[in-house]
Design an enzyme around this catalytic site. Structure first.
Site, PDB file in Angstrom:
ATOM      1  N   ASP A  87       0.829  -1.218   0.098  1.00 29.01           N
ATOM      2  CA  ASP A  87       0.074  -0.115  -0.046  1.00 29.01           C
ATOM      3  C   ASP A  87       0.782   1.305  -0.008  1.00 29.01           C
ATOM      4  O   ASP A  87       2.088   1.276   0.223  1.00 29.01           O
ATOM      5  CB  ASP A  87      -0.753  -0.107   1.293  1.00 29.01           C
ATOM      6  CG  ASP A  87      -0.051   0.079   2.401  1.00 29.01           C
ATOM      7  OD1 ASP A  87       0.926  -0.965   2.543  1.00 29.01           O
ATOM      8  OD2 ASP A  87      -0.590   0.851   3.434  1.00 29.01           O
ATOM      9  N   GLU A  88       0.428   2.198  -0.524  1.00 26.87           N
ATOM     10  CA  GLU A  88       0.618   3.822  -0.310  1.00 26.87           C
ATOM     11  C   GLU A  88       2.348   3.807  -0.776  1.00 26.87           C
ATOM     12  O   GLU A  88       3.038   4.582  -0.255  1.00 26.87           O
ATOM     13  CB  GLU A  88       0.788   4.268   1.249  1.00 26.87           C
ATOM     14  CG  GLU A  88      -0.873   4.107   1.501  1.00 26.87           C
ATOM     15  CD  GLU A  88      -0.844   4.777   3.042  1.00 26.87           C
ATOM     16  OE1 GLU A  88      -1.993   5.288   3.504  1.00 26.87           O
ATOM     17  OE2 GLU A  88       0.128   4.398   3.775  1.00 26.87           O
ATOM     18  N   VAL A  89       2.279   3.243  -1.814  1.00 24.70           N
ATOM     19  CA  VAL A  89       3.778   3.730  -2.714  1.00 24.70           C
ATOM     20  C   VAL A  89       3.743   5.073  -3.036  1.00 24.70           C
ATOM     21  O   VAL A  89       2.640   5.538  -3.976  1.00 24.70           O
ATOM     22  CB  VAL A  89       4.064   2.372  -3.645  1.00 24.70           C
ATOM     23  CG1 VAL A  89       5.478   3.078  -4.320  1.00 24.70           C
ATOM     24  CG2 VAL A  89       4.063   1.158  -3.246  1.00 24.70           C
TER      25      VAL A  89
END
Length: 846
Positions: free
Chosen positions: A523-525
């Site tokens: 997640d959330e790269v």
């Protein structure tokens, strides 16, 4: 019960000096933080004033000092608006530094410096405010750490408004009264005493004393279940039951029968018979455990008789996956707290603990092959090397044991695994990558440097290196980190992940528990990663990857193949498919989390299921338990996804998101009509919704009490919704569903108030008792409560309000300031609400 969550008008925290020669009991410098306003300028920033005051006998010099603190997570401070006497900069994450500029003239005794801090996010709660303040003084080249006294100014109720456009109600005692008056107290029967509500309950006419039993009948296949029941019975009745293979012929036996229930295909189904001839629990090995938990739910709580009605219960779950994710990376929870959590999860028939044990701010698991991970990542401190884990969330210069600092030893983790297995709970470890990996990156760089100093070859030292040392990419993650993403363009990154899987497999094997699933985050790269990496430029050229998005997709496929090679199931946050369209759904389960109402992402989870991916709904709008119960300034927690009280969790409709209206977090609602074009679940999609999961992120958790306050009783509603059949019948929508939910909630709220809060208290757990609702009418105060069965007590503001105070039974004359609170049977109480004859009542709306 509520512990530690009453905010005083002026909260003063005395912090002892951790290093240096200063007298730790004497404070020469005071810090005062006063939140002022949201939308304080044209940039829509919030404003706070930070006052540094010299209250001692030592001058604060023109230079040679720095002040450090942690701001509200996921925010940035306007560095150009703080004034010209100091310089402020973000070091990383939520960690900031203030140093004097050339224009600072120093502070003598009594002098103050007032700084305006503008933040690009609203601050509406005490738990939002900056914390973790400490100074470093340069004393002839030696660093001296100093922690000042810190105080916080009052936040008024109106400061919970995020912006001029924010019309979401700020809850108060009068709003609560209107909500609570819909509830009525009801007598509980066998079915309503058990949460989650069983599928089918058939009560008889006779009575059975649950305290009369003397033995558990169990064959070789049910010995573990028998020991679990024995422990629970001892806890309830202070009586040891014998475990025997054959009944003695009396009616005081509890018989465990390992035989699959005939009425359901689920291996978690069970039948529980309670009659004058004894108790029988029938099911598979898993089903027997849930039958034991239902029997346990009928054990008396304080003030109840042990005599129950004869009954036959047939029960099975709706979903095969009933999970809860706990983040112990941002802030830690001890092994003992996790064991308490597992027991309560087991009691409410949840079967999966998603264990978020690594992130940018903490690494919490000891792995034999990589001691550097614990050395670097198990504690936070002022950085003394480029590899240090920096202060976050107010952890200060050396951290706090059991909060910012801590980890699970190999033996701790084995004990957790075995304790969970006895309660039918699978523990899924999460190592978050490729983002959220700052500690792993630093630890492996530290390892490489150490091995090179020992004379090892570059190949050996760099075997598990996670970063490209020449990468000049510029990015900032959601949490503000600029160095938290592993490089997918070098084989050493995949070496590390492969080795991690092997380490976890070894650990689980030692525990005698199979590692079925591993979670690798995804997640959330952040935007901007790898764009200036020479390694990645060459790698993308060689592998014909046209852009960074394609590189992210390559990474996702490699991780999937890695898991498959090691014979473990792979679980990921569904963000990963934003960059890896077409990724095979085989051996993959997704946590679908982003369904915030009004953002356009509400149907993402359904889309993935319709495409054939197995999905665990982990919806932020209803299942993120770190979201604050209400909008009040003194109610802790986040709110970026929604406000989330227990009723909101209870109202969650996993497979019918768009069948009722939903509130928007800034006011108003999105209606069924407005949601009509959202993608609904197809028949195929429905088969891929494998379950639901709550989540508790830990940025605001500074103790186990705070954890438990945030999750109980919300977790109980989560467990209920995961187990029971759908509330929605056929094509029902809108008011029909809402009316059904209201009726079911009334019974559920009664069970919580009459029984389950008292049970939690008997187990020594903390939980949130909601404040009372009040109504002032013709000089009298009327009070009510959200959970019928709790007791309301009152006293004048000059008196102590405790379990000995008068019980509220009818309207009370309001001729002086009065205080009210709700109490359980153990004397634990809610937040106290005070009302006076001069209280300004809210205007009635038509």
């Amino acid at each position: 019960m509520n512990k530690l969550f009453t905010y005083l008008p002026l909260l003063l925290i005395g912090l002892a000096s951790c290093m240096g020669s200063k007298d730790s009991t004497k404070k020469d410098i005071a810090i005062h933080w006063q939140q002022k306003a949201n939308e304080a300028n044209e940039q829509h920033e919030s404003l706070a004033t930070l006052t540094i005051k010299n209250i001692g006998g030592i001058d604060l010099n023109k230079k040679g000092w720095a002040l450090y603190f942690n701001n509200k997570p996921c925010t940035q401070v306007n560095i150009n608006a703080i004034g010209d006497e100091v310089i402020i900069k973000r070091i990383n994450g939520d960690f900031f530094e203030i140093t004097p500029s050339d224009k600072f003239q120093g502070l003598t005794k009594g002098d103050s410096l007032v700084l305006d801090l503008y933040t690009n996010s609203p601050v509406i709660k005490y738990s939002d405010q900056a914390n973790g303040f400490y100074f470093i003084f340069d004393k002839e080249g030696k660093k001296e750490f100093y922690e000042p006294s810190v105080s916080y100014g009052l936040m008024t109720p109106e400061m919970a408004k995020m912006s001029d456009d924010d019309t979401y109600e700020i809850e108060n005692e009068f709003i609560r009264y209107d909500k609570n008056k819909q509830l009525t107290k009801v007598a509980l029967n066998t079915k309503s005493k058990i949460i989650p509500t069983p599928l089918k309950v058939s009560d008889g006419k006779g009575k059975v004393d649950l305290a009369q039993f003397t033995e558990i009948v169990a064959d070789a296949s049910t010995q573990k279940q028998a020991q679990l029941l024995k422990a629970y019975y001892k806890e309830a009745f202070n009586k040891d039951l014998k475990v025997v293979e054959k009944a003695t012929g009396t009616a005081t036996s509890i018989v465990l029968s390992n035989k699959k229930a005939s009425f359901s295909n689920s291996d978690e189904a069970y039948t529980l018979n309670i009659s004058k001839n004894g108790v029988q629990i029938l099911g598979s090995s898993k089903g027997i455990v849930y039958g034991i938990q239902s029997l346990r739910a009928l054990f008396p709580v304080k003030g109840e008789s042990s005599i129950v009605t004869e009954t036959r219960i047939q029960d099975a779950p709706r979903f095969g996956y009933r999970g809860f994710m706990i983040d112990v990376a941002r802030n830690f929870q001890t092994k003992e707290t996790i064991l308490h959590l597992l027991d309560i999860m087991g009691f409410y028939k949840m079967n999966t603990l998603h264990f978020h044990i690594t992130d940018d701010e903490g690494w919490r698991i000891e792995l034999e092959r990589f001691p550097e991970l614990i050395e670097i990542g198990s504690s936070r401190k002022h950085p003394d090397s480029p590899y240090a884990t920096i202060p976050s969330y107010g952890s200060g210069p050396k951290g706090t044991e059991g909060v910012s600092n801590g980890y699970y030893t190999t033996q701790d983790y084995i004990e957790i695994l075995q304790y969970a297995q006895a309660r039918n709970i699978e523990v899924i470890p999460e190592v978050d990558m490729p983002g959220h990996a700052r500690i792993a990156i630093n630890a492996m760089a530290y390892r490489a440097e150490k091995l090179k100093k020992e004379g090892k070859s570059n190949a050996e030292a760099n075997e598990f290196l996670l970063n490209d040392p020449n990468d000049k990419s510029e990015y900032s993650s959601v949490q503000g980190f600029d160095d938290n993403t592993i490089c997918p363009c070098q084989e050493s990154s995949y070496n590390f992940m492969d080795a991690l899987v092997l380490e976890f497999q070894k650990l689980y094997k030692k525990a005698g528990v199979p590692l079925q699933t591993i979670h690798f985050g995804g997640d959330e790269v952040a935007h901007g990663v790898w764009e200036k990496s020479p390694l990645c430029a060459e790698f993308m050229k060689e592998n014909k990857l046209k852009d960074i998005e394609a590189l992210k997709g390559y990474y996702a496929v490699r991780v999937a193949n890695l898991a498959k090679k090691n014979n473990v199931k792979l679980q990921l946050w569904d963000d990963i498919l934003h960059h890896a369209e077409g990724m095979s759904p085989n051996n993959l389960t997704l946590n679908a989390w982003d369904n915030s109402w009004g953002t356009g992402t509400e149907d993402f989870g359904y889309k993935r299921a319709n495409e054939g991916y197995d999905v665990i709904l982990t919806s932020v709008s209803s299942l993120y338990l770190d979201m604050a119960y209400t909008k009040e300034v003194d109610e802790p927690g986040f709110y970026w996804g929604d406000y989330n009280d227990t009723r909101n969790v209870f109202n969650y409709l996993p497979t019918h998101f768009f069948s009722i209206d939903h509130k928007l977090r800034t006011g108003g609602k999105v209606t069924v009509e407005e949601l009509k074009d959202k993608e609904k679940l197809t028949k195929k999609g429905l088969s891929h919704i494998k379950g639901i999961q709550g989540a508790m992120w830990s940025e605001t958790l500074k103790s186990s009490d705070r954890l438990e306050y945030m999750i109980y009783p919300k977790l109980i509603a989560l467990a209920h919704r995961a187990w029971v059949p759908s509330v929605v019948k056929g094509n029902e929508t809108g008011k029909v569903i809402e009316k059904n939910l209201d009726a079911k909630w009334n019974v559920f709220a009664n069970t919580i108030g009459q029984r389950d809060m008292n049970r939690l208290a008997s187990w020594g757990r903390n939980y949130r008792i909601p404040p009372v609702g009040l109504q002032v009418n013709k000089g009298e105060v009327e009070a009510n409560i959200a959970y019928p069965g709790l007791t309301i007590r009152y006293a004048s503001s000059e008196e102590s309000l405790d379990e000995n105070s008068p019980e509220y039974t009818h309207a009370v004359k309001l001729d002086k300031p009065m205080q009210f609170a709700a109490f359980d049977k153990y004397g634990n109480k809610s937040r106290v609400i005070t009302v006076s004859p001069t209280t300004i009542l809210p205007k009635k709306t038509l």
